[in-house]
Design a protein around this motif. Structure first.
Motif, PDB file in Angstrom:
ATOM      1  N   TRP A 146      31.414  31.410  45.286  1.00 56.20           N
ATOM      2  CA  TRP A 146      32.687  31.984  44.834  1.00 56.20           C
ATOM      3  C   TRP A 146      32.287  33.035  43.824  1.00 56.20           C
ATOM      4  O   TRP A 146      33.141  34.025  43.803  1.00 56.20           O
ATOM      5  N   GLN A 147      31.616  32.676  42.863  1.00 57.76           N
ATOM      6  CA  GLN A 147      31.167  33.914  41.754  1.00 57.76           C
ATOM      7  C   GLN A 147      30.630  35.235  42.627  1.00 57.76           C
ATOM      8  O   GLN A 147      31.113  36.174  42.094  1.00 57.76           O
ATOM      9  N   THR A 148      29.596  34.827  43.597  1.00 51.91           N
ATOM     10  CA  THR A 148      29.142  36.179  44.123  1.00 51.91           C
ATOM     11  C   THR A 148      30.280  37.042  44.949  1.00 51.91           C
ATOM     12  O   THR A 148      30.415  38.132  44.790  1.00 51.91           O
ATOM     13  N   SER A 149      31.182  36.098  45.425  1.00 49.79           N
ATOM     14  CA  SER A 149      32.185  36.734  46.372  1.00 49.79           C
ATOM     15  C   SER A 149      33.190  37.514  45.311  1.00 49.79           C
ATOM     16  O   SER A 149      33.850  38.554  45.633  1.00 49.79           O
ATOM     17  N   THR A 150      33.672  36.856  44.373  1.00 48.44           N
ATOM     18  CA  THR A 150      34.597  37.439  43.311  1.00 48.44           C
ATOM     19  C   THR A 150      33.853  38.865  42.692  1.00 48.44           C
ATOM     20  O   THR A 150      34.663  39.686  42.619  1.00 48.44           O
ATOM     21  N   LEU A 151      32.595  38.550  42.602  1.00 47.66           N
ATOM     22  CA  LEU A 151      31.843  39.958  41.937  1.00 47.66           C
ATOM     23  C   LEU A 151      32.088  41.228  42.947  1.00 47.66           C
ATOM     24  O   LEU A 151      32.394  42.148  42.729  1.00 47.66           O
ATOM     25  N   VAL A 152      31.752  40.461  44.535  1.00 44.86           N
ATOM     26  CA  VAL A 152      31.857  41.773  45.052  1.00 44.86           C
ATOM     27  C   VAL A 152      33.504  42.313  45.322  1.00 44.86           C
ATOM     28  O   VAL A 152      33.505  43.577  45.542  1.00 44.86           O
ATOM     29  N   GLY A 153      34.346  41.388  45.187  1.00 40.60           N
ATOM     30  CA  GLY A 153      35.634  41.930  45.260  1.00 40.60           C
ATOM     31  C   GLY A 153      35.890  42.833  44.169  1.00 40.60           C
ATOM     32  O   GLY A 153      36.825  43.600  44.009  1.00 40.60           O
ATOM     33  N   VAL A 154      35.568  42.430  42.982  1.00 41.45           N
ATOM     34  CA  VAL A 154      35.694  43.064  41.699  1.00 41.45           C
ATOM     35  C   VAL A 154      34.984  44.289  41.550  1.00 41.45           C
ATOM     36  O   VAL A 154      35.683  45.463  41.521  1.00 41.45           O
ATOM     37  N   LEU A 155      33.786  44.622  42.321  1.00 42.74           N
ATOM     38  CA  LEU A 155      33.023  45.909  42.470  1.00 42.74           C
ATOM     39  C   LEU A 155      33.753  46.796  43.447  1.00 42.74           C
ATOM     40  O   LEU A 155      33.391  47.973  43.252  1.00 42.74           O
TER      41      LEU A 155
END
Length: 234
Positions: A146-155
């Protein structure tokens, strides 16, 4: 880590691995939404780590952007996460005991996917170490995804094409979680009541219809569970 803990961890991880794939589009949508709301990378990831709940994040973002009162933002976050009261009550006995810090960690990591996939097995397995491993391993993995995919979405907010329809894929992922939970009568009653109320009350201002639908669905679920227990005692 005892052998039974590791054995439970393997079973839980394998069982929840397919579910974790559905977290990716949902997390990407959440990351994109936070950037669209004007959050910086630090603010977006801070909210993701602290709140750790897509429904609470996405439910409060329009209110934050609209400058809604703080009490309404907090109330919305609490209401959309009320389902975790039911989840926690169901998980209390399988995960009872242990150090307070470990219980806090289990509570923080509680997610829809792990709950739906592992609840019945956790309620029937007699070994507490096995139960803990079967819960913690997939929960930690899902948190990482979740956190990794959220970071990808943010970046990647400015690079992901809008025609990918991530919102639709995220909705499909939620339906995948809903189906196994709906096999239990209280959950089915809760989902049906909440869904009907959400549609009927969709015209309420500030998305308040969603809050009413959530409260109504949870109340209906508790009533159905109480009725089911009374029927079983007869």
């Amino acid at each position: 880590m005892s052998p039974s803990f590791r054995a439970g961890a393997r079973v839980g991880f394998r069982a929840c691995l397919p579910v974790s794939v559905g977290l990716v589009p949902w997390a990407l949508v959440t990351g994109l939404a936070m950037v669209g709301a004007g959050f910086s990378t630090v603010q977006a990831m801070g909210m993701s780590l602290i709140v750790f709940g897509a429904t609470a994040q996405l439910g409060t973002l329009p209110l934050i952007v609209a400058g809604a009162p703080l009490w309404l933002i907090v109330a919305t976050a609490l209401v959309v996460n009320l389902r975790f009261l039911i989840f926690s009550a169901a998980m209390a006995r399988p995960l009872a005991g242990g150090r307070p810090g470990l219980r806090w960690l289990c509570g923080y990591l509680l997610t829809d996917g792990v709950f739906a996939t592992m609840l019945e097995r956790l309620r029937t397995e007699p070994d507490p170490a096995w139960r803990l491993g079967a819960y913690l391993a997939p929960s930690l993995w899902c948190a990482l995804v979740w956190q990794t995919s959220t970071l990808v979405g943010v970046l990647a907010a400015g690079s992901i094409p809008r025609n990918w329809s991530l919102e639709f894929m995220a909705s499909i992922a939620l339906l995948v979680l809903l189906v196994p939970m709906a096999r239990m009568r209280p959950m089915l009653v809760s989902a049906a009541t909440g869904g009907v109320l959400a549609v009927v009350l969709r015209g309420m201002p500030l998305k308040l219809g969603v809050m009413v639908a959530i409260v109504g669905g949870i109340a209906a679920g508790f009533a159905a569970e109480h009725w089911q227990e009374r029927e079983a005692q007869r």
